[in-house]
Design an enzyme around this catalytic site. Structure first.
Site, PDB file in Angstrom:
ATOM      1  N   ARG A   9       0.845  -1.429   0.020  1.00 32.39           N
ATOM      2  CA  ARG A   9       0.106   0.070   0.014  1.00 32.39           C
ATOM      3  C   ARG A   9       0.976   1.216  -0.021  1.00 32.39           C
ATOM      4  NH1 ARG A   9      -4.662  -2.126  -0.152  1.00 32.39           N
ATOM      5  NH2 ARG A   9      -5.067  -0.352  -1.436  1.00 32.39           N
ATOM      6  N   CYS A  10       0.244   2.166  -0.630  1.00 35.59           N
ATOM      7  CA  CYS A  10       0.866   3.708  -0.561  1.00 35.59           C
ATOM      8  C   CYS A  10       1.670   3.913   0.729  1.00 35.59           C
ATOM      9  CB  CYS A  10      -0.222   4.901  -0.771  1.00 35.59           C
ATOM     10  SG  CYS A  10      -0.078   6.342  -0.204  1.00 35.59           S
ATOM     11  N   PRO A  11       2.680   4.448   1.051  1.00 32.66           N
ATOM     12  CA  PRO A  11       3.619   4.825  -0.207  1.00 32.66           C
ATOM     13  C   PRO A  11       4.550   3.868  -0.365  1.00 32.66           C
ATOM     14  CG  PRO A  11       4.561   5.643   1.946  1.00 32.66           C
ATOM     15  CD  PRO A  11       3.190   4.904   2.437  1.00 32.66           C
ATOM     16  N   ASP A  36      -1.936  -1.078  -5.889  1.00 34.93           N
ATOM     17  CA  ASP A  36      -2.616   0.112  -5.225  1.00 34.93           C
ATOM     18  C   ASP A  36      -3.001   1.241  -6.072  1.00 34.93           C
ATOM     19  OD1 ASP A  36      -1.896   1.349  -1.892  1.00 34.93           O
ATOM     20  OD2 ASP A  36      -2.503   2.770  -3.566  1.00 34.93           O
TER      21      ASP A  36
END
Lengths: 73, 376
Positions: A9-11, A36
């Site tokens: 997932r981000c980042p 993502d």
């Protein structure tokens, strides 16, 4: 070189990219495959901020987008 | 010292709003639709509130209705304008409208309607030429353009585009603008939000005389037939009183906020490495500033700031229930990671801003270190 950032997932996908950009020669490309939804804008922004080149997008066999980045320096 | 810096999600109650709310709970509890004495008193309060708010937004009192909240105002603005123009089927909007507008567009599409989203530049400003072309194409029932963006603060060229699209009804979301900046001219339908100027939850829905608008709800004679059900009169009275108070000092307060916002826009990139400050530097809301930090988990940063008593907002995907990044940041092509929106209100002080700037760099560094991003 292809980085598998599926499920990250981000980042994290752009962190993966930052860790491995030095593994390819200047002028060569590296692809980060990430599912993502934040990866698309974030890879583009990372390229802008780190002065690398976003070459384009691929699609893996499972449909996951891959972001192709050329190392510029 | 802790500070609440999320006014765009709802400012703390303005002291004038609190005072008016308490008075109206005693005095304005009755149904203003009734003819007995208590109802007539309530009607007088409602009429006075309507006249006062209408004056602030340059509308006629009969053009203005009060809704329960801003979301309801935006839904009614979009769906009512589309319903009032049934021979056309297309709804044109910018890509960075509030999600309430986009969800209303989705509901129009689900009922065989058509929606066209117009893109924005890297500052979040709508592409004017494309917007005008899309809005003046055949079959357009309505167009929507926000007065200013709720996430990054960029003002939109509403008045110019309203003139350029001629007779097509223009819905203007002024929810972040009213009470903070001038309301642009040229709207056919306007939506507002009392929570953003320090009032309680009340929405504004104004429909310009001559605009074809039809209620998307079952018939009800309340609020000129635009909003069904008994209005929340004490909240409306408080919203009107606080708007009047806020408008009286608006230009000085906007200048004060703009200085603090400018301080944040300048200081954050100096204090924190790898930051992008978002939105137009000049043509913008005075009280709201947004930036994104590279290699930062937005949720972790919000949590760290909350631990120090700072309440801010984030458009990062990890902070949304859907795990989708903010559609505004995506439309701008902005970095979505480590995104923070700081928005100021009447009680925000320079000390609040300096305290925020004092804790931010170490917290960003801490969150980056947790991710192993130091030195990348």
């Amino acid at each position: 070189m292809i980085i598998d950032a599926r499920g990250r997932r981000c980042p994290l996908p752009i962190l993966d990219l930052a860790r491995h950009i030095g593994d390819v020669e200047i002028g060569a490309t590296i692809t980060v495959e990430a599912d993502d939804p934040a990866a698309r804008p974030d890879v583009a922004a990372w390229c802008r901020m780190r002065r690398h080149e976003l070459v384009g997008e691929t699609t893996a066999l499972d449909g996951t987008p891959g972001y192709v980045v050329r190392r510029r320096h | 010292m802790p500070a609440y810096l999320d006014a765009a999600a709802g400012a703390p109650l303005h002291p004038v709003a609190r005072e008016a709310l308490l008075a109206a709970l005693d005095d304005g509890w009755a149904d203003p639709g009734r003819l007995y004495g208590a109802g007539r008193r309530a009607r007088l309060l409602l009429d006075a509130a309507r006249e006062s708010v209408a004056d602030s937004i340059a509308a006629r009192p009969d053009e203005l209705s009060f809704t329960a909240n801003a979301t309801q105002a935006l839904h009614a603005a979009v769906l009512g304008t589309l319903a009032g123009n049934p021979r056309s089927n297309t709804f044109v909007h910018s890509a960075v409208e509030h999600s309430a507008v986009l969800l209303a567009a989705q509901s129009h599409v689900a009922r065989s309607g058509h929606a066209v989203s117009v893109g924005v530049d890297e500052l979040a400003r709508v592409d004017a030429e494309t917007f005008v072309a899309a809005a003046t194409a055949a079959g357009v029932a309505a167009a929507a353009l926000q007065a200013a963006n709720h996430e990054v603060g960029t003002s939109q060229p509403v008045s110019a585009l309203a003139a350029a699209i001629g007779a097509v009804p223009l819905i203007v979301d002024a929810t972040q603008t009213i009470g903070h900046a001038s309301v642009p001219t040229g709207w056919s339908v306007l939506a507002g939000d009392a929570r953003t100027w320090g009032g309680p939850a009340v929405g504004l829905l104004a429909v310009r005389t001559g605009t074809r608008w039809r209620s998307p709800f079952p018939d009800d004679e309340r609020e000129s037939g635009r909003v069904p059900g008994v209005p929340n009169l004490p909240a409306i009275v408080a919203a009107a009183a606080s708007l009047r108070a806020v408008e009286a000092t608006r230009s000085a307060e906007a200048a004060r906020h703009a200085r603090l916002v400018q301080r944040i826009r300048t200081a954050v990139p100096e204090l924190v490495p790898d930051v992008e400050v978002l939105g137009d530097a000049d043509e913008r809301l005075p009280h709201l500033v947004t930036f994104s930090c590279l290699y930062v988990d937005g949720e972790a940063l919000l949590t760290a700031l909350d631990r120090h008593g700072f309440a801010v907002s984030s458009g990062s995907s990890c902070t949304s229930s859907t795990l989708e990044p903010s559609h505004v940041l995506v439309a701008m092509g902005a970095l979505t990671s480590g995104n923070l929106r700081v928005s100021l209100h009447h009680a925000t002080t320079e000390v609040d801003v300096e305290d925020f700037l004092a804790v931010l760099p170490a917290l960003v560094a801490e969150v980056r270190a947790e991710l192993g991003a130091t030195g990348l």
